[in-house]
Design a protein around this motif. Sequence first.
Motif, PDB file in Angstrom:
ATOM      1  N   UNK A 174       0.834  -1.211   0.000  1.00 61.60           N
ATOM      2  CA  UNK A 174       0.000   0.000   0.000  1.00 61.60           C
ATOM      3  C   UNK A 174       0.867   1.259   0.000  1.00 61.60           C
ATOM      4  N   UNK A 175       0.373   2.288  -0.665  1.00 59.18           N
ATOM      5  CA  UNK A 175       1.076   3.564  -0.655  1.00 59.18           C
ATOM      6  C   UNK A 175       0.972   4.181   0.738  1.00 59.18           C
ATOM      7  N   UNK A 176      -0.223   4.086   1.297  1.00 57.18           N
ATOM      8  CA  UNK A 176      -0.431   4.614   2.643  1.00 57.18           C
ATOM      9  C   UNK A 176      -1.589   3.850   3.286  1.00 57.18           C
ATOM     10  N   UNK A 177      -1.876   4.185   4.529  1.00 58.64           N
ATOM     11  CA  UNK A 177      -2.931   3.464   5.243  1.00 58.64           C
ATOM     12  C   UNK A 177      -4.273   3.571   4.550  1.00 58.64           C
ATOM     13  N   UNK A 178      -4.541   4.745   3.995  1.00 59.04           N
ATOM     14  CA  UNK A 178      -5.818   4.960   3.343  1.00 59.04           C
ATOM     15  C   UNK A 178      -5.997   3.982   2.175  1.00 59.04           C
ATOM     16  N   UNK A 179      -4.951   3.839   1.380  1.00 56.05           N
ATOM     17  CA  UNK A 179      -5.048   2.932   0.247  1.00 56.05           C
ATOM     18  C   UNK A 179      -5.230   1.492   0.725  1.00 56.05           C
ATOM     19  N   UNK A 180      -4.533   1.164   1.802  1.00 52.77           N
ATOM     20  CA  UNK A 180      -4.671  -0.177   2.361  1.00 52.77           C
ATOM     21  C   UNK A 180      -6.116  -0.434   2.791  1.00 52.77           C
ATOM     22  N   UNK A 181      -6.699   0.566   3.426  1.00 53.63           N
ATOM     23  CA  UNK A 181      -8.085   0.407   3.886  1.00 53.63           C
ATOM     24  C   UNK A 181      -9.039   0.177   2.719  1.00 53.63           C
ATOM     25  N   UNK A 182      -8.815   0.902   1.656  1.00 54.46           N
ATOM     26  CA  UNK A 182      -9.665   0.731   0.480  1.00 54.46           C
ATOM     27  C   UNK A 182      -9.481  -0.672  -0.117  1.00 54.46           C
ATOM     28  N   UNK A 183      -8.248  -1.112  -0.164  1.00 50.38           N
ATOM     29  CA  UNK A 183      -7.969  -2.443  -0.706  1.00 50.38           C
ATOM     30  C   UNK A 183      -8.638  -3.502   0.164  1.00 50.38           C
ATOM     31  N   UNK A 184      -8.525  -3.316   1.458  1.00 44.53           N
ATOM     32  CA  UNK A 184      -9.092  -4.262   2.408  1.00 44.53           C
ATOM     33  C   UNK A 184     -10.612  -4.343   2.248  1.00 44.53           C
ATOM     34  N   UNK A 185     -11.213  -3.181   2.054  1.00 45.92           N
ATOM     35  CA  UNK A 185     -12.664  -3.141   1.914  1.00 45.92           C
ATOM     36  C   UNK A 185     -13.088  -3.931   0.677  1.00 45.92           C
ATOM     37  N   UNK A 186     -12.336  -3.771  -0.400  1.00 39.87           N
ATOM     38  CA  UNK A 186     -12.648  -4.489  -1.636  1.00 39.87           C
ATOM     39  C   UNK A 186     -12.496  -6.013  -1.428  1.00 39.87           C
ATOM     40  N   UNK A 187     -11.397  -6.385  -0.809  1.00 40.87           N
ATOM     41  CA  UNK A 187     -11.106  -7.803  -0.645  1.00 40.87           C
ATOM     42  C   UNK A 187     -12.137  -8.460   0.284  1.00 40.87           C
ATOM     43  N   UNK A 188     -12.504  -7.756   1.320  1.00 42.77           N
ATOM     44  CA  UNK A 188     -13.511  -8.291   2.236  1.00 42.77           C
ATOM     45  C   UNK A 188     -14.861  -8.421   1.551  1.00 42.77           C
ATOM     46  N   UNK A 189     -15.207  -7.398   0.802  1.00 41.78           N
ATOM     47  CA  UNK A 189     -16.482  -7.461   0.107  1.00 41.78           C
ATOM     48  C   UNK A 189     -16.507  -8.662  -0.829  1.00 41.78           C
ATOM     49  N   UNK A 190     -15.451  -8.808  -1.605  1.00 43.08           N
ATOM     50  CA  UNK A 190     -15.367  -9.919  -2.552  1.00 43.08           C
ATOM     51  C   UNK A 190     -15.560 -11.246  -1.827  1.00 43.08           C
ATOM     52  N   UNK A 191     -14.853 -11.405  -0.726  1.00 41.67           N
ATOM     53  CA  UNK A 191     -14.910 -12.667   0.001  1.00 41.67           C
ATOM     54  C   UNK A 191     -16.312 -12.937   0.543  1.00 41.67           C
ATOM     55  N   UNK A 192     -16.879 -11.938   1.200  1.00 41.39           N
ATOM     56  CA  UNK A 192     -18.196 -12.130   1.798  1.00 41.39           C
ATOM     57  C   UNK A 192     -19.279 -12.238   0.737  1.00 41.39           C
ATOM     58  N   UNK A 193     -19.122 -11.500  -0.344  1.00 41.53           N
ATOM     59  CA  UNK A 193     -20.117 -11.542  -1.398  1.00 41.53           C
ATOM     60  C   UNK A 193     -20.164 -12.931  -2.036  1.00 41.53           C
ATOM     61  N   UNK A 194     -19.008 -13.472  -2.372  1.00 38.13           N
ATOM     62  CA  UNK A 194     -19.016 -14.802  -2.993  1.00 38.13           C
ATOM     63  C   UNK A 194     -19.503 -15.866  -2.016  1.00 38.13           C
ATOM     64  N   UNK A 195     -19.171 -15.686  -0.765  1.00 38.43           N
ATOM     65  CA  UNK A 195     -19.679 -16.614   0.250  1.00 38.43           C
ATOM     66  C   UNK A 195     -21.207 -16.595   0.236  1.00 38.43           C
ATOM     67  N   UNK A 196     -21.765 -15.405   0.256  1.00 38.21           N
ATOM     68  CA  UNK A 196     -23.218 -15.274   0.275  1.00 38.21           C
ATOM     69  C   UNK A 196     -23.839 -15.765  -1.034  1.00 38.21           C
ATOM     70  N   UNK A 197     -23.178 -15.469  -2.129  1.00 43.96           N
ATOM     71  CA  UNK A 197     -23.732 -15.878  -3.415  1.00 43.96           C
ATOM     72  C   UNK A 197     -23.798 -17.414  -3.496  1.00 43.96           C
ATOM     73  N   UNK A 198     -22.728 -18.067  -3.104  1.00 44.45           N
ATOM     74  CA  UNK A 198     -22.719 -19.528  -3.107  1.00 44.45           C
ATOM     75  C   UNK A 198     -23.810 -20.083  -2.197  1.00 44.45           C
ATOM     76  N   UNK A 199     -23.941 -19.429  -1.061  1.00 40.65           N
ATOM     77  CA  UNK A 199     -24.929 -19.845  -0.074  1.00 40.65           C
ATOM     78  C   UNK A 199     -26.346 -19.742  -0.633  1.00 40.65           C
ATOM     79  N   UNK A 200     -26.614 -18.606  -1.262  1.00 37.62           N
ATOM     80  CA  UNK A 200     -27.963 -18.363  -1.779  1.00 37.62           C
ATOM     81  C   UNK A 200     -28.276 -19.329  -2.928  1.00 37.62           C
TER      82      UNK A 200
END
Length: 671
Positions: free
Chosen positions: A194-220
């Motif tokens: 990450x360039x800075x903490x802010x960028x890391x946070x944005x990356x983390x948000x994307x990665x978490x969303x992806x993970x939880x979204x696919x989990x939910x999609x598979x579940x549904x």
Amino acid sequence: MSLKDSLLVLPGVGPKAVEKFQKLDLYTVEDLVVYFPFRYEDFASKSVLDLVDGEKAVVVGTVSTPANVQYYGFKRNRLRFSIKQGEAIIAVSFFNQPYLADKVEVGQEIAIWGKWDKAKASLTGMKIVAQSSEDLHPIYHVAQGISQANLVKLVQAAVDRGYFDLIEENLPAILLEKYRLLPRKQAAFAMHFPRDLEEYKQALRRVKFEELFYFQLNLQVLKVENKAESNGLVIPYQRSLLEEKIASLPFALTEAQQSALDEILCDMSSGGHMNRLLQGDVGAGKTVVAGLAMYAAYTAGMQSAIMVPTEILAEQHFESLCQLFPDLSIALLTGGMKAAPRRAALAAIESGEVDLIVGTHALIQEGVVYHQLGLVVTDEQHRFGVKQRRLLREKGANPDVLMMTATPIPRTLAITAFGEMDVSVINQLPAGRKPIITRWVKHEQLPVVLEWLDKEVAKGAQVYVISPLIEESEALDLKNAVDLKEELVAYFGERASVALLHGRMKNDEKEAIMQEFKAGKTDVLVSTTVIEVGVNVPNATVMIIMDADRFGLSQLHQLRGRVGRGSKQSYAVLVANPKTDSGKDRMKIMTETTDGFVLAEEDLKMRGAGEIFGTRQSGLPEFQVANIVEDYAILEEARRVASQIVSEKDWKEQPEWAILAKHLREKENLD
Ligand code: ADP
Ligand code: MG
């Protein structure tokens, strides 16, 4: 070149290294690319005025007093000096790093990575870092033989070879836009660099969303498919036989038990697959309900199996089921069985001679052939998911599944994490149960407790004493338990017999100790937390938990649930001198309520999911980056969109969702 390439393609990685990386489940470049650091240390220097108590940070200051090393005991020492940051004078200590004294010179500027103690205006140093290093330092999970630096280098090599450019987007443009998520490639890169903490946070948000979204999609998707499945099992049980059985029980079912049973029977007798979670506090009577469901399957001429996590529990269920259903033929199947009895059990299962099978994981292993398996019940098991079902299906069985758990899962979490399942809750204890009286005492009061214990034992009470938990050290846990037992033996002398149970014992040893305790031959059972799950000895009425503040609320609740299982008044004594406010709060809450759901909600608020789900009975799917409690808002949102998409007609054919259909089930962490 492909992301599926073996790590061998990277410079410096040979067969030896490959073996090491396998310990981290890293096989391909792709595995590495998404092997994200689990946190960052922020080495940007901070003003102590901005630090909160206990915070770790880099503090830069001018050394104002010379370094002084004090030795106290074998290889133990403390290096001390002061630094000045603006007007603030900060006392710095380093433990057992005397050689650092050379780097400390009065009048020079120094940057220290340490932990801030606000009250004492002191910093406990961990290392002296290079000045003006304003880096974010990634912290990866590592294993023996692999260092943080190794991983950083390897990821860098993957970048250099252009592997990151091969990362494909897997979320539809609509969602990226709607939630302002970073593209996948950019996010993956920023997770590592990450360039800075802010960028890391944005990356983390994307990665978490992806993970939880696919989990939910598979579940549904799974849920929709389950509902639609037409080859589901119909179990035509005989209502009159079952009712006779219920009438012959030594007690009447509670209303909650009856309605849970009705829900289960309704699933069983209709087509489609039962996939139901049976939740109920310890002692609420889940086992009886599950037993009756298995009995129902028997009246339809079908086999049932119940799968439990330990051999002790298997034996225990075996016994209580034999008692409940003397008219059934019941077999026990565990991993520790000798060859001959195992062969006999397997033959009887295959021929259909056996109606009900109790066992551990051995139940779904090779060599077990069922005869019309209608129902599988699991007790405090890991999630019985897609994989286990598949294993059974390969054996030609496609049974209904009922999962029992005494881990009270807050409703909000239950519907998300177990979203593809139906849930029945037994929220009522059998009549006549007296609530367990819980007291919190300090260590100083132990003599009083022992005196009281003496009287209870004289009256015939049986007692559990749980030895303290030492984090991450089974060896120390064991030592504690052994010491505690010796102390109690010395205290009681002839007045009580004291035994010890711990996780390092062989199964038959454990078994023998449990049998003695059950039979009332042992008065006091000292145990590590192996006792926690499901053990049922109704005559045990006292539970003493040493250093209770080391346990989480849910674990304390589980432990306390080992008593109060009969009609006698039961007691729990929490022995603890908690140092933190949260420890004190936990002790207080325990004395105030015995309601597992209330405790679970409190736990969730106080400590997050780790406390509730951190242990082996978790049953929750594992996520790489997301945490379902901290990231609950993301989880909810992911669930909402996923179910919206899946409910659209022919959604897989629609161009905007094509990308989802393509990546669906890629990572099915549903089992
Ligand atoms: P759980 O599995 O939920 O922890 P169990 O099914 O093991 O609970 O039941 C705990 C104890 O209560 C057992 O001894 C059981 O026989 C008894 N029990 C179960 N249901 C009732 C009831 N309705 N009335 C009285 N006792 C019951
Ligand atoms: Mg039980």
